[in-house]
Design a protein around this motif. Structure first.
Motif, PDB file in Angstrom:
ATOM      1  N   SER A 116       0.823  -1.218   0.000  1.00  0.00           N
ATOM      2  CA  SER A 116       0.000   0.000   0.000  1.00  0.00           C
ATOM      3  C   SER A 116       0.852   1.259   0.000  1.00  0.00           C
ATOM      4  N   ASP A 117       2.076   1.184   0.553  1.00  0.00           N
ATOM      5  CA  ASP A 117       2.980   2.335   0.541  1.00  0.00           C
ATOM      6  C   ASP A 117       3.957   2.281  -0.625  1.00  0.00           C
ATOM      7  N   GLU A 118       3.970   1.143  -1.343  1.00  0.00           N
ATOM      8  CA  GLU A 118       4.939   0.915  -2.412  1.00  0.00           C
ATOM      9  C   GLU A 118       6.351   1.220  -1.913  1.00  0.00           C
ATOM     10  N   ALA A 119       6.703   0.619  -0.775  1.00  0.00           N
ATOM     11  CA  ALA A 119       8.003   0.929  -0.178  1.00  0.00           C
ATOM     12  C   ALA A 119       8.543  -0.286   0.568  1.00  0.00           C
ATOM     13  N   TYR A 120       9.870  -0.447   0.529  1.00  0.00           N
ATOM     14  CA  TYR A 120      10.533  -1.460   1.337  1.00  0.00           C
ATOM     15  C   TYR A 120      10.655  -0.944   2.763  1.00  0.00           C
ATOM     16  N   VAL A 121      10.478  -1.822   3.735  1.00  0.00           N
ATOM     17  CA  VAL A 121      10.510  -1.440   5.147  1.00  0.00           C
ATOM     18  C   VAL A 121      11.676  -2.156   5.830  1.00  0.00           C
ATOM     19  N   PRO A 122      12.570  -1.406   6.502  1.00  0.00           N
ATOM     20  CA  PRO A 122      13.699  -2.041   7.186  1.00  0.00           C
ATOM     21  C   PRO A 122      13.246  -3.042   8.243  1.00  0.00           C
ATOM     22  N   GLU A 123      14.046  -4.079   8.463  1.00  0.00           N
ATOM     23  CA  GLU A 123      13.733  -5.143   9.422  1.00  0.00           C
ATOM     24  C   GLU A 123      13.395  -4.579  10.804  1.00  0.00           C
ATOM     25  N   GLY A 124      14.142  -3.554  11.228  1.00  0.00           N
ATOM     26  CA  GLY A 124      13.936  -2.980  12.557  1.00  0.00           C
ATOM     27  C   GLY A 124      12.647  -2.202  12.699  1.00  0.00           C
ATOM     28  N   GLN A 125      11.923  -1.963  11.578  1.00  0.00           N
ATOM     29  CA  GLN A 125      10.671  -1.215  11.626  1.00  0.00           C
ATOM     30  C   GLN A 125       9.468  -2.090  11.313  1.00  0.00           C
ATOM     31  N   VAL A 126       9.619  -3.401  11.564  1.00  0.00           N
ATOM     32  CA  VAL A 126       8.552  -4.354  11.296  1.00  0.00           C
ATOM     33  C   VAL A 126       8.245  -5.133  12.574  1.00  0.00           C
ATOM     34  N   GLY A 127       6.974  -5.340  12.864  1.00  0.00           N
ATOM     35  CA  GLY A 127       6.570  -6.109  14.039  1.00  0.00           C
ATOM     36  C   GLY A 127       5.289  -6.863  13.778  1.00  0.00           C
ATOM     37  N   GLU A 128       4.994  -7.844  14.640  1.00  0.00           N
ATOM     38  CA  GLU A 128       3.784  -8.646  14.484  1.00  0.00           C
ATOM     39  C   GLU A 128       2.578  -7.899  15.030  1.00  0.00           C
ATOM     40  N   VAL A 129       1.467  -7.983  14.302  1.00  0.00           N
ATOM     41  CA  VAL A 129       0.222  -7.317  14.682  1.00  0.00           C
ATOM     42  C   VAL A 129      -0.893  -8.354  14.691  1.00  0.00           C
ATOM     43  N   ILE A 130      -1.813  -8.212  15.638  1.00  0.00           N
ATOM     44  CA  ILE A 130      -2.975  -9.102  15.697  1.00  0.00           C
ATOM     45  C   ILE A 130      -4.226  -8.277  15.416  1.00  0.00           C
ATOM     46  N   ASP A 131      -4.979  -8.687  14.402  1.00  0.00           N
ATOM     47  CA  ASP A 131      -6.216  -7.987  14.067  1.00  0.00           C
ATOM     48  C   ASP A 131      -7.210  -8.162  15.212  1.00  0.00           C
ATOM     49  N   PRO A 132      -7.707  -7.062  15.813  1.00  0.00           N
ATOM     50  CA  PRO A 132      -8.596  -7.170  16.980  1.00  0.00           C
ATOM     51  C   PRO A 132      -9.938  -7.828  16.671  1.00  0.00           C
ATOM     52  N   LYS A 133     -10.341  -7.806  15.403  1.00  0.00           N
ATOM     53  CA  LYS A 133     -11.638  -8.383  15.041  1.00  0.00           C
ATOM     54  C   LYS A 133     -11.527  -9.859  14.674  1.00  0.00           C
ATOM     55  N   SER A 134     -10.564 -10.163  13.784  1.00  0.00           N
ATOM     56  CA  SER A 134     -10.451 -11.532  13.287  1.00  0.00           C
ATOM     57  C   SER A 134      -9.469 -12.383  14.063  1.00  0.00           C
TER      58      SER A 134
END
Length: 577
Positions: free
Chosen positions: A171-189
């Motif tokens: 969606s951002d059309e961008a590479y993201v550095p490893e240090g700026q990535v984390g696991e997220v849990i969708d609150p609904k699903s």
């Protein structure tokens, strides 16, 4: 940076090829030409907006960016009509996100782009944006420019083939550095997925062969550019953040940049010249648009020849894409020995009633509906008054728009206009010419207003020069408020008012409106013209040099009949809530 130090970063096989292009004098020319641009230059003033991604309809933030560029272009034209000024806006139409949206809708990518791009043209028309160029990245002229940039960078040794493994935000059309990535849990699903910790955007792991640009070679020249005076990136707080990041030895901001994707994954884009197995990365493609609009590669027959428009005097972008415009684009320009932009204005985002705008929350402001309700110029003024402080985010509020319209536009500007043009008062003047004749004697009650009006043009211009748009407008409204106070103090409607009181009240009130009307032409072009018409100001006396007390020239009598500059607006209950 010395040639020896720079060449140490490059593989031996490309050093010989690039030596002539890596000499410091070439970069120095690019850096110095950006810093040495003069307000008296004969080069056309050139302002750009970001080109807007066509995955969704335009929103209030798109209008905000476009207005900033439009207002600065109009202001440049007002300050020096002989110089010439152009503005460019447009749409960014390539990339994996567009490809996937088109697939989901069951349409061809170009068909999707045509429809949404037209909506951005409609927004520009609706908002009275005076752009001279509307660029689309699907145009043939743009493909020519992108291919030329690629070949030049490759010839100079700045592109090499490599492999990449890492996180990519579609969606951002961008590479993201490893240090700026984390696991997220969708609150609904309850679904678990990886996302950028900076933007919250979902990311995907990708491993692929691609081409890279030697961004790392430009750390020192970029730092030199960023630390020039005045700062090219505004507001200064964003320059400080960039310099701090680049000065950190562990920073990844200037790692070599992946600039292609395998065509098997991304087909909707411009193919890499001489290697159709790869597609040019959408951000490199998009950033070249500013060159395309300026006539690049200047091979002959373009609308703008070399040196006529480039470099931009002002580039307007949102704060979320600072890195692309303050690091990637300048590095590419340095590699091409092209002058760097003079100023990059990075503005904040819009919230609604203190909440971030999002489709899921249902609080995305529709610019078309807002302009239809409040009027085009009222919304232009509101967005620049509230959103003119680019160092911070701005809050969009229906109640605040109504307050601004009633209190500032109607209550200050409209009220003062009604006071100085009402027949009951103008008939009390000893002669009609006194409305535009400077009093021979000034009283103590006049001193504050006279000083404000004398200082207003320079203060207004100075605030715009330092990109404090909100302060420029505040200076105008301060003068209007003081002028209303001045009229109230003299009370020319009283039977006991002296001829001098009537003269001074109407003259200074009229002059305040005349000077304000001239200054505000870039902000509210239609209403400013209407205001000056209602004051009887000659069309030839609406120049910057006419913004001086008593220099408005002879006035023509306003048309008969009561006309409200800011008529009452009936707010539908749904809009008010």
């Amino acid at each position: 940076m010395a040639l020896r130090a720079l060449c140490a970063r490059l593989p031996p096989e490309v050093v010989a090829l690039t030596r002539s292009h890596l000499e410091r004098p070439a970069w120095s020319r690019s850096l110095s030409s950006a810093a040495a641009a003069s307000p008296t230059t004969t080069k056309t003033f050139y302002a750009t907006t970001p080109i807007f991604y066509v995955n969704a309809d335009p929103h209030i933030g798109h209008l905000h960016s476009t207005l900033l560029a439009d207002i600065y272009t109009r202001h440049a034209r007002l300050r020096d009509p002989r110089r010439g000024a152009i503005m460019c806006t447009g749409t960014d139409e390539h990339g994996l996100k567009i490809q996937r949206v088109a697939e989901a809708k069951g349409v061809q990518p170009k068909e999707l782009c045509d429809g949404v791009s037209e909506r951005f043209r409609e927004l520009a028309r609706a908002a009275n944006i005076d752009h001279q160029v509307f660029i689309r990245t699907t145009e043939a002229r743009h493909r020519t420019a992108v291919e030329h940039v690629w070949r030049e960078l490759q010839k100079r040794g700045y592109i090499y083939k490599s492999s990449y493994a890492g996180w990519y935000a579609v969606s951002d059309e961008a590479y993201v550095p490893e240090g700026q990535v984390g696991e997220v849990i969708d609150p609904k699903s309850g679904e678990k997925y990886m996302a950028s910790t900076e933007t919250g955007t979902r990311v995907e792991w990708m491993e692929e062969e691609n081409y890279k640009f030697r961004l790392s070679a430009f750390r020192e020249p970029l730092l030199e550019w960023l630390t020039t005076t005045p700062n090219p990136v505004q507001p200064p707080s964003r320059t400080t953040a960039l310099v701090s990041s680049l000065s950190n030895p562990s920073s990844t901001d200037l790692n070599d940049l992946s600039i292609s994707r395998p065509a098997s994954r991304l087909s909707w884009g411009i193919p890499v010249p001489d290697d159709p197995q790869h597609t040019i990365y959408v951000w490199i493609d998009a950033l070249v648009n500013y060159l395309t609009a300026a006539g690049y590669p200047w091979l002959g027959g373009e609308a703008f020849e070399k040196g006529k428009v480039w470099p931009p005097d002002l580039q307007v972008v949102g704060k979320d894409i600072v890195r692309f415009h303050a690091l990637y684009l300048p590095a590419v320009l340095l590699a091409l020995d092209l002058p760097l932009p003079k100023h990059l204005l990075t503005h904040g985002h819009w919230t609604m009633d203190k909440f971030k705008m999002s489709k899921s929350r249902g609080n995305v402001a529709n610019p078309f509906e807002a302009m239809q309700l409040w009027g085009v110029d009222a919304m232009r003024m509101y967005l620049m008054r509230v959103g003119g402080n680019s160092a911070s985010d701005a809050d969009y509020s229906a109640s605040e728009i109504e307050r601004f319209y009633r209190k500032d536009l109607s209550g200050q500007m409209g009220n003062l206009l009604n006071r100085v043009t009402t027949k009951k008062l103008t008939k009390k003047l000893e002669s009609p010419e006194l409305m535009c004749t400077m009093p021979t004697t000034l009283e103590k009650e006049d001193e504050t207003l006279v000083k404000l009006l004398e200082d207003l043009p320079a203060a207004f211009d100075g605030h715009l020069a330092s990109f404090d748009v909100h302060r420029a407008l505040s200076a105008v409204f301060d003068a209007l408020a003081e002028s209303n106070r001045h009229v109230q103090l003299l009370s020319p409607w009283l039977a006991t008012a002296s001829p001098s009181d009537v003269h001074r009240a109407l003259f200074f009130g009229s002059e305040t409106l005349r000077i304000a009307g001239i200054l505000l032409q870039p902000f509210m072009p239609t209403k400013a013209a209407q205001l000056l018409d209602m004051l009887g100001v000659d069309a030839a006396r609406r120049r910057w040099e006419d913004c001086e007390i008593g220099k408005g020239g002879h006035r023509t009598a306003p048309a008969a009949g009561k006309v409200h500059l800011w008529p009452a607006v009936v707010v539908p209950e749904a809009a008010a809530s």
